[in-house]
Design an enzyme around this catalytic site. Structure first.
Site, PDB file in Angstrom:
ATOM      1  N   ARG A  83       0.839  -1.196   0.000  1.00  0.00           N
ATOM      2  CA  ARG A  83       0.000   0.000   0.000  1.00  0.00           C
ATOM      3  C   ARG A  83       0.873   1.245   0.000  1.00  0.00           C
ATOM      4  NH1 ARG A  83      -1.780   0.558   4.464  1.00  0.00           N
ATOM      5  NH2 ARG A  83      -1.233  -1.438   5.393  1.00  0.00           N
ATOM      6  N   TYR A 211      -2.147  -3.374  -6.973  1.00  0.00           N
ATOM      7  CA  TYR A 211      -1.792  -4.238  -5.845  1.00  0.00           C
ATOM      8  C   TYR A 211      -2.721  -4.107  -4.644  1.00  0.00           C
ATOM      9  CZ  TYR A 211       0.828  -6.816  -2.456  1.00  0.00           C
ATOM     10  OH  TYR A 211       1.188  -7.748  -1.515  1.00  0.00           O
ATOM     11  N   LYS A 220      -9.548  -2.438   2.212  1.00  0.00           N
ATOM     12  CA  LYS A 220      -9.201  -1.336   3.097  1.00  0.00           C
ATOM     13  C   LYS A 220      -9.959  -0.056   2.725  1.00  0.00           C
ATOM     14  CE  LYS A 220      -6.522  -3.732   5.710  1.00  0.00           C
ATOM     15  NZ  LYS A 220      -5.392  -4.457   5.397  1.00  0.00           N
ATOM     16  N   HIS A 240      -9.968  -2.635  12.096  1.00  0.00           N
ATOM     17  CA  HIS A 240      -8.907  -3.460  11.501  1.00  0.00           C
ATOM     18  C   HIS A 240      -8.631  -4.625  12.457  1.00  0.00           C
ATOM     19  CE1 HIS A 240      -4.575  -3.496   9.673  1.00  0.00           C
ATOM     20  NE2 HIS A 240      -5.390  -4.281   9.010  1.00  0.00           N
ATOM     21  N   SER A 262      -0.817  -3.997  10.059  1.00  0.00           N
ATOM     22  CA  SER A 262      -0.610  -4.948   8.970  1.00  0.00           C
ATOM     23  C   SER A 262       0.691  -5.721   9.179  1.00  0.00           C
ATOM     24  CB  SER A 262      -0.544  -4.207   7.626  1.00  0.00           C
ATOM     25  OG  SER A 262      -1.770  -3.575   7.378  1.00  0.00           O
ATOM     26  N   CYS A 264       1.509  -8.067  11.343  1.00  0.00           N
ATOM     27  CA  CYS A 264       1.922  -8.327  12.732  1.00  0.00           C
ATOM     28  C   CYS A 264       1.297  -9.600  13.275  1.00  0.00           C
ATOM     29  CB  CYS A 264       1.554  -7.154  13.631  1.00  0.00           C
ATOM     30  SG  CYS A 264       2.646  -5.747  13.433  1.00  0.00           S
ATOM     31  N   ASP A 291      -8.939 -10.007   9.254  1.00  0.00           N
ATOM     32  CA  ASP A 291      -8.422  -8.663   8.963  1.00  0.00           C
ATOM     33  C   ASP A 291      -9.381  -7.533   9.332  1.00  0.00           C
ATOM     34  OD1 ASP A 291      -6.284  -7.029   7.962  1.00  0.00           O
ATOM     35  OD2 ASP A 291      -7.399  -6.720   6.106  1.00  0.00           O
ATOM     36  N   ASN A 387       6.339  -8.793   1.360  1.00  0.00           N
ATOM     37  CA  ASN A 387       4.896  -8.545   1.423  1.00  0.00           C
ATOM     38  C   ASN A 387       4.151  -9.348   0.345  1.00  0.00           C
ATOM     39  OD1 ASN A 387       2.616  -7.259   2.638  1.00  0.00           O
ATOM     40  ND2 ASN A 387       2.557  -5.771   0.962  1.00  0.00           N
ATOM     41  N   SER A 388       4.737 -10.456  -0.090  1.00  0.00           N
ATOM     42  CA  SER A 388       4.011 -11.289  -1.055  1.00  0.00           C
ATOM     43  C   SER A 388       2.802 -11.907  -0.360  1.00  0.00           C
ATOM     44  CB  SER A 388       4.925 -12.369  -1.639  1.00  0.00           C
ATOM     45  OG  SER A 388       5.556 -13.113  -0.624  1.00  0.00           O
ATOM     46  N   ARG A 389       1.772 -12.185  -1.143  1.00  0.00           N
ATOM     47  CA  ARG A 389       0.474 -12.527  -0.533  1.00  0.00           C
ATOM     48  C   ARG A 389      -0.177 -13.735  -1.187  1.00  0.00           C
ATOM     49  NH1 ARG A 389      -1.582  -8.929   3.777  1.00  0.00           N
ATOM     50  NH2 ARG A 389       0.133  -7.473   3.999  1.00  0.00           N
ATOM     51  N   GLY A 514       1.217 -20.671  18.127  1.00  0.00           N
ATOM     52  CA  GLY A 514       0.220 -21.453  18.857  1.00  0.00           C
ATOM     53  C   GLY A 514       0.255 -21.217  20.367  1.00  0.00           C
ATOM     54  N   ASN A 516       0.452 -18.617  21.872  1.00  0.00           N
ATOM     55  CA  ASN A 516      -0.303 -17.427  22.272  1.00  0.00           C
ATOM     56  C   ASN A 516      -1.638 -17.785  22.922  1.00  0.00           C
ATOM     57  OD1 ASN A 516       1.722 -15.741  21.392  1.00  0.00           O
ATOM     58  ND2 ASN A 516       0.847 -15.489  19.337  1.00  0.00           N
TER      59      ASN A 516
HETATM   60  O1  SAT Z   1      -2.617  -4.440   1.007  1.00  0.00           O
HETATM   61  S1  SAT Z   1      -3.615  -4.715   2.048  1.00  0.00           S
HETATM   62  O2  SAT Z   1      -4.058  -3.477   2.671  1.00  0.00           O
HETATM   63  O3  SAT Z   1      -4.766  -5.376   1.480  1.00  0.00           O
HETATM   64  C1  SAT Z   1      -2.946  -5.726   3.225  1.00  0.00           C
HETATM   65  C2  SAT Z   1      -2.458  -4.956   4.376  1.00  0.00           C
HETATM   66  O4  SAT Z   1      -1.575  -4.113   4.229  1.00  0.00           O
HETATM   67  O5  SAT Z   1      -2.968  -5.183   5.490  1.00  0.00           O
HETATM   68 MN    MN Z   2      -4.782  -5.612   7.338  1.00  0.00          MN
END
Ligand code: SAT
Ligand code: MN
Length: 604
Positions: A83, A211, A220, A240, A262, A264, A291, A387-389, A514, A516
């Site tokens: 982002r 992205y 978001k 969030h 984000s 964490c 999320d 930050n790959s998803r 786990g 936690n």
């Molecule tokens: O890129 S997103 O906002 O969808 C994911 C994130 O940063 O929490």
């Molecule tokens: Mn998020």
């Protein structure tokens, strides 16, 4: 010039009865000049056709069907991988309404600036029309949006992430209002990238990025920024937060919602698998959301939460069968991977996955990659971007909660705020009451992660993990939190956690993942008045004997290090808070400053 028609893909005639929608699509098409309009109905047949088209155009690579059934690979532009908060604006009539934490532009100026970027941006492309609902369509939480986009990748992601298709159109009806979401990747030029929110017009314009949170506008942009603005006007909250249920051996389920910045560990906590000793006793975790939570006061005066999304857009690196087996199971099929490493046999790989790295592959930058590769400074070159998803249907998660479908939401017993701090905050503490809890949330800070463009590790204030996502003045947002508390007969208890505390050598003091659950179970004991707590200046902390630490081998020294309160560090943080709160001027609720003053006195 542009006809509203169902696309010849499906042949299914979609009845568009909403005049506002027809007119708006027509107007935006005239601006962006696509070759054709493609209305999505959400069917599976349509999904397969769009996938085939995306593979043909190169937007997606079909992954090895044996290894990754129904799954695809996508690489975004290498300068478009997170982002971009500096290019994200709240465009309200007055700057006051957006507040000091948001970038602001006057609506007329913002439209004027972005319009040329959209002008003709979809020439030789299709404009996909995506009607969707955030929130279960048949629930009081539902809000309808329609996204226009020239990205098939975005369209296919939105299909996973939102309730997309004809049901949303039906819910909209002939007169309904909807969030107008216009998106074009244009030519992915950073200099012509803008993510604009017009809460007063219920409109989002995003251009120049393909992205994640910049482009999947239901997420978001709508479900947090626009929705938080709506929530303040309508008496509910968009947060969030992940949502989980903890089932105890008697089968009772207690729901918690937790806010973390984000990257964490929200997805990890949402899918936590209790270690064996707890599983054997009968504890289970149920995933409702990972999320975003929409929260409403129920008829009985409790707080109820719904996850407005249908999918997970989760961080991939570090995910493996040890750190998050449920995430691994969730992404086994029907998943879109973004910016990981692509291997020769059309499989995917990332740093932190179990097992040896492939001998070669194509990195997230689209370049040849092999293990051990370093740059000219000797720094390892990563196969997958940090930050790959992965985008996957939430329902594929083994711990998916059937109560996700409860139209009135799940009752929330506790709210958790989480930070990433090497020191400062202890493993866990409890707020004294709602007002104190709101202050704890408002004074949150955290170290920056790869989910935002910017310097990693830098500590920044991030109230309720909403700094980048609050669609209006955060002073009014804090007031809204206080007001919601007054409307609750049984306000949830509020806790703060920090899984990331380190020793002077830089090693994590708490095993996390786990384990936690031990902290969550202590919270449950607190909710049920089963254990006392120790009062320290910042709130209430557990006695070592009251947390189940079986099997952890935790020494008293380690425990103390997890909870040690460094007064000087806190006083320094209070100063930093003061500077931050001062930016709100007189709009800041007195309660926040009052709580801060109380803390200062206690620390002295
Ligand atoms: O890129 S997103 O906002 O969808 C994911 C994130 O940063 O929490
Ligand atoms: Mn998020």
């Amino acid at each position: 010039m542009y006809f509203i028609s169902s696309f010849d893909y499906t042949g299914d005639e979609m009845k568009i009865t909403n005049k506002k929608l027809k007119n708006w699509v027509q107007k935006m098409a005239t601006l962006c000049q696509p070759d054709r309009l493609v209305w999505l109905n959400g069917s599976n047949q349509e999904k397969r056709r769009l996938e085939t088209e995306a593979v043909k155009s190169g937007e997606l690579v079909k992954l090895n069907e044996k290894k990754w059934p129904g799954s695809f690979y996508h690489r975004s532009h290498f300068l478009d991988v997170a982002r971009t908060e500096s290019l994200t604006f709240i465009c309200t009539k007055s700057q006051e309404e957006a507040g000091p934490t948001n970038n602001w532009m006057a609506p007329s100026q913002a439209y004027a600036k972005a319009r040329p970027y959209f002008q003709g941006a979809m020439k030789k492309r299709a404009m996909y029309v995506l009607p969707f609902s955030m929130g279960l369509v048949n629930s009081p939480f539902a809000k309808i949006g329609v996204q226009l986009t020239d990205s098939l990748y975005v369209a296919l992601n939105m299909r996973i992430m939102t309730h997309l298709g004809e049901a949303a159109l039906k819910k909209l009806g002939p007169e309904g209002d909807f969030t107008k979401c216009l998106h074009s990747k244009a030519n992915l030029d950073e200099k012509k990238r803008l993510i604009l929110h017009f809460p007063e017009d219920n409109t989002i314009w995003s251009v120049g990025s393909g992205y994640g949170g910049n482009a999947l506008l239901g997420k978001k942009c709508m479900a947090l920024r626009i929705a938080s603005f709506m929530g303040e006007k309508e008496g509910w909250m968009a947060e969030h937060m992940l949502i989980v249920g903890i089932e105890d051996p008697k089968g009772r389920i207690t729901y918690l919602a937790a806010a973390f910045p984000s990257a964490c560990g929200k997805t990890n906590l949402a899918m936590l698998i209790p270690p064996e000793i707890f599983r054997k006793k009968g504890y289970k975790i149920w995933t409702v959301g990972d999320d975003i939570a929409w929260l409403r006061i129920g008829k009985d005066g409790s707080l109820y939460a719904q996850n407005p999304e249908t999918g997970i857009f989760g961080v991939v690196p570090g995910t493996n069968n040890k750190t998050n087996p449920h995430a691994v199971a969730t992404m086994r099929k029907n998943t879109i991977f973004t910016n990981v490493l692509l291997t020769k046999d059309r499989s995917v790989w990332w740093e932190g996955v179990k097992g040896p790295a492939p001998q070669e592959g194509i990195s997230w930058k689209g370049e040849p990659w092999r293990p051990g590769l370093t740059d000219e400074k000797g720094i390892p070159i990563l196969g997958a971007h940090p930050n790959s998803r992965f985008t996957a249907p939430l329902i594929q998660c083994p711990s998916f909660s059937k109560h996700y479908f409860d139209t009135k939401g799940v009752p929330i017993s506790a709210l958790i705020f989480g930070a990433r701090h090497a020191s400062l905050s202890p493993l866990v503490y409890e707020a004294r009451d709602w007002e104190h809890g709101v202050y704890v949330g408002a004074s949150m800070s955290s170290e920056r992660t790869a989910a935002q463009v910017g310097k990693l590790g830098e500590v920044r204030r991030d109230p309720m993990a909403m700094l980048p996502f609050c669609g209006y003045n955060m002073a009014a947002y804090f007031q809204h939190w206080l007001d919601i508390g007054k409307g609750l007969k049984k306000p949830p208890r509020i806790f703060h956690v920090n899984w990331f505390r380190k020793d002077p050598q830089g090693r994590f003091l708490w095993p996390g993942f786990g384990e936690n659950i031990r902290v969550l179970l202590w919270m449950l004991d607190r909710l049920n008045n089963r254990v006392p707590a120790k009062e320290i200046p910042i709130g209430l902390i557990p006695n070592k004997t009251d947390m189940n630490l079986t099997g952890l081998n935790m020494s008293d020294e380690q425990w103390d290090a997890l909870f040690q309160l460094n007064r000087e560090e806190w006083l320094k943080d209070l100063n930093n808070q003061k500077e931050f709160f001062a930016t709100f001027g007189r709009g800041l609720p007195e309660e926040i400053l009052g709580q801060q003053e109380k803390l200062l006195q206690k620390l002295k």
